[in-house]
Design a protein around this motif. Structure first.
Motif, mmCIF file in Angstrom:
data_model
loop_
_atom_site.group_PDB
_atom_site.id
_atom_site.type_symbol
_atom_site.label_atom_id
_atom_site.label_comp_id
_atom_site.label_asym_id
_atom_site.label_seq_id
_atom_site.Cartn_x
_atom_site.Cartn_y
_atom_site.Cartn_z
ATOM 1 N N THR A 1 0.832 -1.195 0.000
ATOM 2 C CA THR A 1 0.000 0.000 0.000
ATOM 3 C C THR A 1 0.872 1.253 0.000
ATOM 4 O OG1 THR A 1 -0.106 0.172 2.416
ATOM 5 C CG2 THR A 1 -1.706 -1.295 1.349
ATOM 6 N N ASP A 2 0.232 2.385 0.244
ATOM 7 C CA ASP A 2 0.943 3.662 0.278
ATOM 8 C C ASP A 2 1.980 3.729 1.396
ATOM 9 O OD1 ASP A 2 -0.590 4.480 -1.833
ATOM 10 O OD2 ASP A 2 -2.068 5.532 -0.604
ATOM 11 N N ILE A 3 1.840 2.871 2.402
ATOM 12 C CA ILE A 3 2.826 2.844 3.486
ATOM 13 C C ILE A 3 4.206 2.484 2.940
ATOM 14 C CG2 ILE A 3 3.467 1.666 5.625
ATOM 15 C CD1 ILE A 3 0.490 1.277 6.175
ATOM 16 N N GLU B 1 -2.833 -1.536 -4.971
ATOM 17 C CA GLU B 1 -3.326 -0.783 -3.824
ATOM 18 C C GLU B 1 -2.681 0.591 -3.701
ATOM 19 O OE1 GLU B 1 -5.885 -1.808 -1.921
ATOM 20 O OE2 GLU B 1 -5.960 -3.459 -3.374
ATOM 21 N N LEU B 2 -1.751 0.908 -4.576
ATOM 22 C CA LEU B 2 -1.116 2.223 -4.541
ATOM 23 C C LEU B 2 -2.073 3.285 -5.054
ATOM 24 C CD1 LEU B 2 2.442 1.348 -5.905
ATOM 25 C CD2 LEU B 2 1.573 1.211 -3.562
ATOM 26 N N THR B 3 -2.062 4.451 -4.419
ATOM 27 C CA THR B 3 -2.973 5.527 -4.798
ATOM 28 C C THR B 3 -2.211 6.821 -5.061
ATOM 29 O OG1 THR B 3 -3.330 6.320 -2.530
ATOM 30 C CG2 THR B 3 -4.719 4.490 -3.295
ATOM 31 N N ASP B 4 -2.927 7.801 -5.577
ATOM 32 C CA ASP B 4 -2.335 9.119 -5.812
ATOM 33 C C ASP B 4 -1.809 9.730 -4.519
ATOM 34 O OD1 ASP B 4 -2.965 8.960 -8.470
ATOM 35 O OD2 ASP B 4 -4.864 10.021 -8.279
ATOM 36 N N TRP B 5 -2.540 9.501 -3.427
ATOM 37 C CA TRP B 5 -2.149 10.078 -2.144
ATOM 38 C C TRP B 5 -0.749 9.593 -1.747
ATOM 39 C CZ3 TRP B 5 -5.741 13.550 -0.515
ATOM 40 C CH2 TRP B 5 -7.026 13.414 -1.035
ATOM 41 N N ASN C 1 -4.302 10.815 3.070
ATOM 42 C CA ASN C 1 -5.639 10.551 2.539
ATOM 43 C C ASN C 1 -6.647 10.660 3.676
ATOM 44 O OD1 ASN C 1 -7.973 9.607 1.353
ATOM 45 N ND2 ASN C 1 -7.040 7.770 0.469
ATOM 46 N N PRO C 2 -7.565 11.621 3.620
ATOM 47 C CA PRO C 2 -8.518 11.774 4.720
ATOM 48 C C PRO C 2 -9.400 10.550 4.919
ATOM 49 C CG PRO C 2 -9.139 13.116 2.817
ATOM 50 C CD PRO C 2 -7.773 12.599 2.546
ATOM 51 N N ASP C 3 -9.616 9.769 3.883
ATOM 52 C CA ASP C 3 -10.451 8.571 4.020
ATOM 53 C C ASP C 3 -9.750 7.494 4.827
ATOM 54 O OD1 ASP C 3 -12.343 9.798 2.533
ATOM 55 O OD2 ASP C 3 -11.822 8.798 0.648
ATOM 56 N N LYS C 4 -8.431 7.592 4.963
ATOM 57 C CA LYS C 4 -7.659 6.562 5.653
ATOM 58 C C LYS C 4 -7.316 6.940 7.081
ATOM 59 C CE LYS C 4 -7.380 3.890 2.043
ATOM 60 N NZ LYS C 4 -8.048 2.578 2.019
ATOM 61 N N GLU C 5 -7.721 8.110 7.532
ATOM 62 C CA GLU C 5 -7.421 8.523 8.890
ATOM 63 C C GLU C 5 -8.144 7.621 9.886
ATOM 64 O OE1 GLU C 5 -6.708 13.268 8.058
ATOM 65 O OE2 GLU C 5 -8.444 12.590 9.206
ATOM 66 N N LEU C 6 -7.424 7.188 10.878
ATOM 67 C CA LEU C 6 -7.987 6.252 11.846
ATOM 68 C C LEU C 6 -8.784 7.002 12.896
ATOM 69 C CD1 LEU C 6 -4.937 3.866 12.354
ATOM 70 C CD2 LEU C 6 -6.908 3.556 10.867
ATOM 71 N N ASN C 7 -9.977 6.514 13.172
ATOM 72 C CA ASN C 7 -10.835 7.086 14.210
ATOM 73 C C ASN C 7 -11.143 6.002 15.226
ATOM 74 O OD1 ASN C 7 -12.690 8.329 15.810
ATOM 75 N ND2 ASN C 7 -14.058 8.956 14.136
ATOM 76 N N THR D 1 3.075 0.197 -14.186
ATOM 77 C CA THR D 1 2.139 -0.515 -15.057
ATOM 78 C C THR D 1 1.032 -1.179 -14.249
ATOM 79 O OG1 THR D 1 3.934 -0.961 -16.611
ATOM 80 C CG2 THR D 1 1.952 -2.294 -16.824
ATOM 81 N N ALA D 2 -0.213 -0.997 -14.684
ATOM 82 C CA ALA D 2 -1.385 -1.675 -14.115
ATOM 83 C C ALA D 2 -1.635 -1.327 -12.653
ATOM 84 C CB ALA D 2 -1.273 -3.185 -14.292
ATOM 85 N N CYS D 3 -1.166 -0.162 -12.192
ATOM 86 C CA CYS D 3 -1.546 0.337 -10.862
ATOM 87 C C CYS D 3 -2.868 1.071 -11.035
ATOM 88 C CB CYS D 3 -0.461 1.252 -10.306
ATOM 89 S SG CYS D 3 1.100 0.411 -9.983
ATOM 90 N N SER D 4 -3.942 0.344 -10.919
ATOM 91 C CA SER D 4 -5.247 0.809 -11.394
ATOM 92 C C SER D 4 -5.839 1.964 -10.595
ATOM 93 C CB SER D 4 -6.235 -0.363 -11.400
ATOM 94 O OG SER D 4 -6.278 -0.986 -10.133
ATOM 95 N N LYS D 5 -5.352 2.215 -9.374
ATOM 96 C CA LYS D 5 -5.903 3.302 -8.564
ATOM 97 C C LYS D 5 -5.187 4.624 -8.792
ATOM 98 C CE LYS D 5 -7.755 0.415 -4.849
ATOM 99 N NZ LYS D 5 -7.811 0.167 -3.383
#
Length: 521
Positions: free
Chosen positions: A399-401, A423-427, A434-440, A502-506
């Motif tokens: 992942t982004d980690i 699983e790699l993203t622009d963030w 990524n605000p969607d990944k912040e742990l609450n 290549t093929a990092c779809s996110k």
């Protein structure tokens, strides 16, 4: 301060020698002085000119004569008039300067080969791999006067590639080898070598015109024991007993050995090999499907001078086999691609527990599907000062980690391959939270799909919550915030020259454009 135009050509050439080929070509366009410095013979040895068998190559060959180009590849020559003209031009314009010549896959006649070789007296490397038609007749070097001409030309030859020649026999092998008294490296990959069958039945006259026997190769090694340093028997049927006979040749001191795709190679054979050839610096065991952890443990126990180790597609290899890798202090490159049982945990332990761990410059975990972020984070922290090439292609759980760890520690990377890491993203690529990944801590953990009973006795799974949530896309405001609070991202890898996504779809054009602009624009 002295300007670059005032520097001697030798100094500029020495500076250019530290650059990769792409940067070297750019530097040669600075001015006339830098251009002439880039034509230095020592620099030209880094470049192999691939010339097709066509009339357009004739003019190019004349131009290369002014550069004294020492490395030429003439693949797929045939008996046509055009190929003969190419051979004549090479012999006349480049022959005296050639140090490396490749004729891979060519269909030459004996006369064309001898006419070319006798005009290349300074050859150090000759590639005849795949030249099957050339060896089919069995008449190569059958005349003594031709043998004398070739022997004089190949007197300084150090490397000979005979890979993939189906018609190579003991007779032709002996004739050709007799012309190379200083040979140090011999490649016989994919040759039809007989290991168990003895066509001579005790006779020592190894001159069969139909088979290439391991017994004859062994005799050659015994005769050249003082100069032979590298051997390639990849994709052959080498057996445990053959390996034992090979490595126990008295005074044989190999530096490089390739046994790639030797399906019959056993862990016992590797253990014997390591005990008898402790000075190996390069060992290729990729694709040897019968090897287990014990073979790799033997490597790490005995080969303390090893610099390059290739273990790709060793399917039975687990992390237990990597426990001693950190003891190989001289190791520079390690390839464990497509070893599906590896997660890197033991390699991480070894590197973290030793202050004198290997200075790895190249590492490949491609298609190791069990590799997790935690291993990449630890490896990046341990190898940050040295690693130049990292291949994590098809490690689809990363992942982004991992991207953050790579961007933080591996500042000297020149090649990074992350193909099919979905699983790699622009963030992560741009180092933005990524605000969607912040742990609450107050939110309830999603335990995945839940089983429910509906419609009579039929069972259905309720889809997990995250499947209904659309990921938040990166916006211009996010990019502005990232510039105000910079954090580690791929943009910080200033030495990066090759990036495979290549093929990092996110990923979207936004992050890829940002990274590419910072590196290549």
């Amino acid at each position: 301060m002295m300007g670059s135009q005032e520097l001697p050509l030798e100094i500029i050439s020495h500076i250019l020698s530290f650059l990769p080929l792409s940067d070297w070509k750019e530097a040669s366009l600075v001015n006339r002085t830098w251009y002439f410095a880039s034509q230095d013979t020592h620099l030209q040895r880094k470049v192999v000119y691939n010339l097709p068998a066509s009339s357009s190559s004739l003019h190019i060959i004349q131009g290369l004569a002014r550069r004294c180009a020492p490395c030429i590849s003439l693949n797929n020559l045939d008996s046509s008039n055009v190929s003969r003209d190419v051979i004549k031009y090479i012999s006349f314009y480049l022959g005296p300067h050639l140090e490396s010549l490749s004729l891979r896959g060519s269909c030459l006649t004996d006369s064309s080969f001898i006419a070319l070789i006798q005009n290349c007296p300074n050859l150090h490397s000759l590639d005849l791999s795949g030249c099957n038609s050339f060896f089919m007749s069995g008449t190569l070097l059958s005349k003594q006067d031709n043998v004398l001409k070739v022997r004089e030309a190949l007197n300084n030859l150090r490397e000979l590639n005979l890979s993939g020649i189906r018609y190579l026999s003991d007779l032709i092998f002996n004739r050709l080898i007799s012309c190379t008294p200083r040979l140090e490296k011999l490649l016989l990959a994919r040759c039809h070598i007989t290991f168990e069958f003895d066509p001579y039945r005790g006779s020592r006259n190894y001159n069969s015109s139909s088979v290439l026997s391991f017994r004859n190769i062994l005799t050659f090694l015994k005769e050249r024991v003082n100069c032979m340093k590298a051997l390639d028997l990849s994709s052959t049927g080498v057996t445990t007993e053959a390996v034992r006979s090979l490595v126990q040749v008295e005074q044989l001191n190999l530096r490089e050995l390739a046994l790639q795709n030797c399906k019959d190679l056993s862990s016992e054979a590797v253990s014997i090999l390591c005990k008898w050839q402790p000075n190996l610096t390069s060992l290729n065991l990729s694709g040897c499907s019968e090897l287990s952890d014990s073979a790799v443990l033997a490597v790490s126990s005995h080969l303390q001078s090893l610099q390059h180790l290739y273990l790709a597609k060793v399917r039975r290899l687990t992390d237990i086999g990597l426990r001693g890798i950190a003891d190989l202090k001289e190791l520079q490159s390690l390839d464990m691609s497509e070893c599906s049982l590896l997660n890197g945990s033991e390699l991480v332990k070894g590197l973290s527990s030793s202050h004198l761990h290997p200075k790895l410059q190249s590492l490949s975990f491609a298609s190791c599907c069990l590799l997790k972020d935690i291993s990449v984070v630890s490896l990046a922290g341990s190898l940050g000062a040295y690693l130049r090439i990292l291949d994590l292609s098809s490690c689809m759980t990363l992942t982004d980690i991992s991207i953050q760890a790579i961007s933080t520690h591996l500042n000297r990377l020149t090649i990074l391959r992350l193909a099919w890491c979905k699983e790699l993203t622009d963030w992560g690529l741009l180092g933005i939270m990524n605000p969607d990944k912040e742990l609450n801590p107050n939110t309830e953990k999603d335990n995945g799909p839940a089983f429910s009973r509906n419609f009579g006795n039929m069972g259905f799974f309720t889809p997990p919550q995250y499947l209904d949530e659309k990921p938040r896309l990166l916006t211009d405001s996010d990019l502005v915030k990232s510039r105000e609070k910079p954090s580690p991202s791929l943009k910080s890898l200033q030495c990066l020259q090759e990036l495979d996504l290549t093929a990092c779809s996110k990923l979207t054009d936004i992050s890829i454009t940002q990274v590419s602009e910072d590196h290549w624009c």
